[in-house]
Design a protein around this motif. Structure first.
Motif, PDB file in Angstrom:
ATOM      1  N   PHE A 132      64.388 -39.921   6.939  1.00 59.57           N
ATOM      2  CA  PHE A 132      64.941 -40.676   8.200  1.00 59.57           C
ATOM      3  C   PHE A 132      65.136 -41.801   8.104  1.00 59.57           C
ATOM      4  O   PHE A 132      63.432 -42.513   8.041  1.00 59.57           O
ATOM      5  CB  PHE A 132      65.240 -39.899   9.327  1.00 59.57           C
ATOM      6  N   LEU A 133      65.722 -42.941   8.648  1.00 62.40           N
ATOM      7  CA  LEU A 133      65.428 -44.694   9.270  1.00 62.40           C
ATOM      8  C   LEU A 133      65.003 -44.045  10.723  1.00 62.40           C
ATOM      9  O   LEU A 133      66.150 -44.048  11.084  1.00 62.40           O
ATOM     10  CB  LEU A 133      66.282 -45.443   8.826  1.00 62.40           C
ATOM     11  N   TRP A 178      71.381 -48.187   3.000  1.00 61.60           N
ATOM     12  CA  TRP A 178      70.706 -46.680   3.932  1.00 61.60           C
ATOM     13  C   TRP A 178      72.178 -45.774   3.328  1.00 61.60           C
ATOM     14  O   TRP A 178      71.556 -44.457   3.568  1.00 61.60           O
ATOM     15  CB  TRP A 178      69.362 -46.841   5.287  1.00 61.60           C
ATOM     16  N   GLN A 179      73.577 -45.736   4.806  1.00 56.80           N
ATOM     17  CA  GLN A 179      73.537 -44.576   5.428  1.00 56.80           C
ATOM     18  C   GLN A 179      74.468 -44.945   3.653  1.00 56.80           C
ATOM     19  O   GLN A 179      75.338 -43.271   3.391  1.00 56.80           O
ATOM     20  CB  GLN A 179      74.837 -45.798   6.192  1.00 56.80           C
ATOM     21  N   PRO A 198      64.203 -49.709   6.737  1.00 55.53           N
ATOM     22  CA  PRO A 198      63.247 -48.736   6.501  1.00 55.53           C
ATOM     23  C   PRO A 198      61.632 -49.648   6.563  1.00 55.53           C
ATOM     24  O   PRO A 198      61.489 -51.009   6.224  1.00 55.53           O
ATOM     25  CB  PRO A 198      63.654 -48.571   5.300  1.00 55.53           C
ATOM     26  N   LYS A 199      60.745 -49.232   6.846  1.00 49.41           N
ATOM     27  CA  LYS A 199      59.717 -49.292   6.813  1.00 49.41           C
ATOM     28  C   LYS A 199      58.831 -49.594   5.155  1.00 49.41           C
ATOM     29  O   LYS A 199      58.479 -50.965   5.266  1.00 49.41           O
ATOM     30  CB  LYS A 199      58.540 -48.316   6.955  1.00 49.41           C
ATOM     31  N   GLN A 254      73.863 -45.714   1.248  1.00 53.51           N
ATOM     32  CA  GLN A 254      72.944 -44.557  -0.322  1.00 53.51           C
ATOM     33  C   GLN A 254      72.458 -43.218   0.160  1.00 53.51           C
ATOM     34  O   GLN A 254      72.111 -41.558  -0.107  1.00 53.51           O
ATOM     35  CB  GLN A 254      71.862 -44.690  -0.612  1.00 53.51           C
ATOM     36  N   GLY A 255      73.192 -42.390   1.202  1.00 57.05           N
ATOM     37  CA  GLY A 255      73.600 -41.234   2.189  1.00 57.05           C
ATOM     38  C   GLY A 255      72.406 -40.635   2.576  1.00 57.05           C
ATOM     39  O   GLY A 255      71.925 -39.473   3.374  1.00 57.05           O
ATOM     40  N   GLY A 256      71.808 -41.696   3.291  1.00 54.73           N
ATOM     41  CA  GLY A 256      70.693 -41.912   4.421  1.00 54.73           C
ATOM     42  C   GLY A 256      70.714 -41.371   5.549  1.00 54.73           C
ATOM     43  O   GLY A 256      71.891 -41.999   6.284  1.00 54.73           O
ATOM     44  N   LYS A 257      69.861 -40.058   6.601  1.00 52.26           N
ATOM     45  CA  LYS A 257      69.872 -40.281   7.566  1.00 52.26           C
ATOM     46  C   LYS A 257      69.437 -41.713   8.322  1.00 52.26           C
ATOM     47  O   LYS A 257      68.352 -41.890   8.060  1.00 52.26           O
ATOM     48  CB  LYS A 257      69.775 -38.798   8.105  1.00 52.26           C
TER      49      LYS A 257
END
Lengths: 412, 391
Positions: free
Chosen positions: B53-54, B28-29, B215-216, B31-34
């Motif tokens: 966000f996650l 997740w991170q 992630p859901k 890929q730039g996810g917060k």
């Protein structure tokens, strides 16, 4: 004013205060119930002006628990509350109150208001009261005190207060007389101002009166059925005048040579009478501020409209009542008040009881300590049980404070 | 702990639950996810998800001591909070971009104060004010509206700090996603109604814990597969003596569950924070005109069975009674952490209720990470034997 006359005034004030204070104790509640009068119970009184305006005898169960802690049977009752299944580390004051409810020591009320304020233990007491089977048919109202300190939070709590007042009106079958409420609120404003004046007078060096006077003022001006009564205003005026006289004459507490000025920044422990007296007599250390000595400043009640009145009741309760303000607020609200009062009262040191039951305080002790040190405030954490001397006796607290004063260089 | 479930998905979820971080978080991170951390189920993950966000539920998995956290919290504070904060101080939650703390109890609330001053990598920390009552009759809407306003502030905080927009359609999608999670989890719970459940309480706990750490969308896919895997499996016939229901705050220590299994107890249902209290209740209205209001309503009126909510005891009893019947429960375990006032008082009241109703009840006051297992095991064994003797 000569010395004897001044002493007579304080004796008379003390006598009157003891008489007025009876209205908050269990004995009064039992008497009211015996007489068949309607009365209300609450876990924590958030709007004394309202029940005074309604002429409703109204009692705080938390106060019953606190008072019981000073009775000879207190230890036995605390142990019995544990047997009831109450959490082993729950604050002993509410624990006692829980036992008093469960054991039928408190008469069945006509109405109950509970809430989450100021701490988890009082909230838990409320849940127990609401689930107590013999009181299942008693009408109940739940309040949710916000932690957020914003105008919308005060409006929100003010709305709940108005709804709670309507709840009381319904049960009593009489309307809240808004003119009377306004009158009481204006009188209560005067009383709060006088309490603040008393606090300012106490900042004199040497401090003119001992810690018990602030507690007396709080008992009759902020608790019970005489809030907003002109009798209390007059009592406070006499107290302020007599104290002012002592300040003018540069008189300190009778028989005490003041050497150290400190705050006990919490509710005072059951051992306080003996503890503070020993500290004053043996070390010349005078206690100037605690949660019962709180003189404000209190938000004045805005009596311009019904809504304004209730919103300012909310502000006065959430923003200015020390335990509510600090237990429900952030660490900043706690340390900013320590800093302000330390300066205003010209203190030498601060003692924090760090009551076993005050979990929110225990959860920020390090931050409090760090901030106080940064600001040059000598502070000592005790770690006692305010309501159960078996955890730490008054003499043990004395020793800790004495040692703290020694290492801080306050005892030469 | 060794599992009897033959499912790759289960193994994956158990692995996620067994560690604080996991590969899904890392991906997740990358890929730039917060990632936004939170503590309590009253903090709506729907809003976090809608912001892209996650949501990550902070836990103390793997913690063995609290020496770092004890510099901030006293030992009179709950060990759940201290273990979690200890992890934070050790840098185990450095992957969080923001932290949301609720005003749930006097212990967790102070995480906000301590987080602000502690040397932590995650600088953004927000305090969400959650109402502490469902409201007296006639007051519900006032309480819901207040919480809605607080949620709107939290939404703005996330929007302003991360430059995102949390729109109504995004909120609706997030609600739908989380409702789906609850639906699948509810189905999993239902598998435990049978005499020999194909999934144990400890395994179930791992599956649920994993759900608050990844992630859901991915989690829901895992749940679908797991349900399929388990539906074809017959539970291993076990010689247990009692079917138990466990009540209290979040249980995040699988070892604790094993103490029951080792002593002949089968925990078939619970009422815990991220257990059945999360999964078994109603769903949030997906079509609501105002999704924030729907989320607020759900958290104030529909899932308030936590004892920190004043006046919730009656609902808690009703839920327990209902679950006892549905899951054929023989006895109740009330487990809570030392120093917890809301649960401490609630267990006293539950004890009186169970006594009146003639339901076997064991109360355990313990620490977040089980250390005194010998003593706990003895008490559990004695309790289960008592129930066995009655049957």
């Amino acid at each position: 004013m000569d010395t004897d006359n001044n002493k007579n005034i304080f004796d008379q004030l003390n006598k009157e205060c003891n008489e007025y204070s009876k209205a908050i104790f269990l004995e009064s509640c039992v008497e009211v119930a015996k007489n068949g009068e309607q009365f209300g119970l609450t876990t924590e009184d958030c709007f004394p002006e309202v029940h005074c305006a309604l002429g409703l005898p109204y009692y705080s169960i938390a106060v019953f628990g606190g008072v019981m802690s000073q009775m000879p049977q207190a230890f036995d009752l605390i142990d019995k509350s544990k047997e009831m299944g109450v959490g082993s580390m729950t604050c002993s004051g509410p624990k006692l109150a829980m036992y008093m409810v469960e054991s039928g020591m408190i008469p069945k009320p006509n109405m109950i208001i509970t809430g989450n304020q100021p701490c988890d233990a009082i909230s838990a007491l409320g849940d127990l009261v609401n689930s107590y089977k013999p009181w299942a048919d008693v009408p109940k109202f739940y309040m949710s005190a916000p932690h957020d300190k914003s105008e919308e939070s005060y409006v929100f709590y003010g709305k709940q207060m108005r709804a709670a007042a309507a709840f009381l009106e319904d049960i009593l079958g009489r309307k809240l007389d808004m003119n009377k409420l306004k009158q009481i609120s204006e009188e209560a404003n005067k009383q709060c101002q006088l309490m603040l004046e008393l606090q300012v007078l106490k900042s004199a060096v040497p401090t003119p009166i001992d810690w018990t006077w602030g507690r007396s003022a709080t008992r009759i001006a902020r608790w019970g059925s005489r809030v907003g009564s002109p009798v209390v205003t007059e009592w406070l005026e006499r107290l302020v005048a007599a104290t002012e006289q002592r300040v003018k004459e540069k008189k300190g507490i009778d028989g005490i040579t003041e050497k150290i000025r400190f705050m006990w920044y919490d509710m005072v422990p059951t051992s306080s009478e003996k503890l503070f007296s020993r500290l004053a007599n043996e070390l010349g250390a005078v206690e100037l501020m605690d949660y019962y000595n709180w003189g404000g400043p209190w938000t004045p009640i805005d009596t311009s409209s019904e809504e304004a009145m209730f919103t300012s009741f909310a502000k006065r309760y959430l923003k200015d009542t020390p335990m509510v303000k600090h237990a429900m607020g952030t660490v900043q609200s706690f340390t900013d008040d320590i800093t302000r009062l330390y300066k205003e009262l010209k203190c030498d040191a601060v003692v924090l009881g760090l009551n076993i039951g005050h979990k929110e305080q225990n959860a920020m002790y390090r931050v409090i300590e760090d901030i106080c040190r940064e600001r040059g405030i000598p502070i000592q954490m005790i770690g006692c049980d305010l309501w159960d001397e078996r955890y730490m006796t008054g003499d043990q607290i004395f020793d800790k404070i004495q040692m703290f004063f020694e290492v801080s260089g306050l005892i030469k | 702990m060794k599992s009897g479930i033959k499912s790759e998905v289960y193994d994956k979820l158990a692995g996620i639950a067994g560690n604080v971080s996991n590969s899904e978080i890392e991906n997740w991170q990358k890929q730039g996810g917060k990632i936004v951390g939170y503590f309590c189920p009253f903090i709506p993950e729907e809003i976090i998800i809608a912001g892209g966000f996650l949501p990550y539920k902070v836990r103390g998995t793997g913690s063995s001591d609290t020496s770092e956290a004890d510099e901030y919290f006293d030992t009179k504070n709950c060990s759940f909070v201290r273990h979690c904060f200890n992890h934070a101080l050790l840098g185990k939650f450095d992957f969080l971009d923001a932290m949301i703390v609720g005003t749930g109890c006097d212990h967790t609330r102070r995480i906000f104060d301590n987080w602000q001053v502690a040397p932590l990598k995650t600088k953004l920390v927000y305090l969400l004010d959650h109402p502490r009552t469902m409201g007296t009759e006639g007051m519900e809407e006032t309480i819901i509206s207040y919480y809605r306003a607080q949620l709107a502030k939290m939404k703005e905080y996330l929007e302003n700090n991360f430059g995102v927009e949390i729109t109504v359609p995004k909120l609706r999608n997030a609600i739908k996603l989380c409702n789906e999670t609850r639906l699948f989890q509810k189905k999993l719970y239902e598998l435990r109604k049978v005499e020999n459940p194909p999934i144990t309480a400890a395994e179930m706990a791992s599956v649920l814990m994993a759900g608050a750490s990844i992630p859901k969308e991915q989690y829901n896919e895992y749940l679908k597969t797991l349900l399929k895997d388990l539906s074809s499996v017959q539970g291993v016939k076990k010689d247990y003596q009692a079917r138990l229901m466990i009540i209290g705050p979040a249980i995040e220590d699988p070892l604790f569950y094993s103490l029951f299994e080792e002593n002949g107890g089968e925990i078939v249902i619970d009422d815990t924070c991220f257990g059945a209290r999360y999964s078994m209740k109603s769903f949030i209205d997906e079509e609501a005109e105002d999704p924030l209001h729907a989320i607020a309503k759900y958290n104030v009126s529909d899932v308030p069975f936590c004892p920190k909510i004043n006046g919730s005891h009656k609902n808690r009893i009703e839920f327990i009674d209902k679950m006892m019947k549905e899951y054929k429960v023989d006895g109740i375990i009330g487990q809570g952490y030392v120093a917890c006032d809301p649960w401490g008082s609630s267990f006293g009241m539950l004890s009186a209720h169970m006594k009146d109703a003639g339901i076997p009840y064991l109360r355990l006051e313990r620490e977040y990470i089980s250390t005194e297992t010998g003593q706990l095991s003895t008490r559990i064994q004695a309790f289960i034997e008592t129930i066995g003797g009655r049957k």
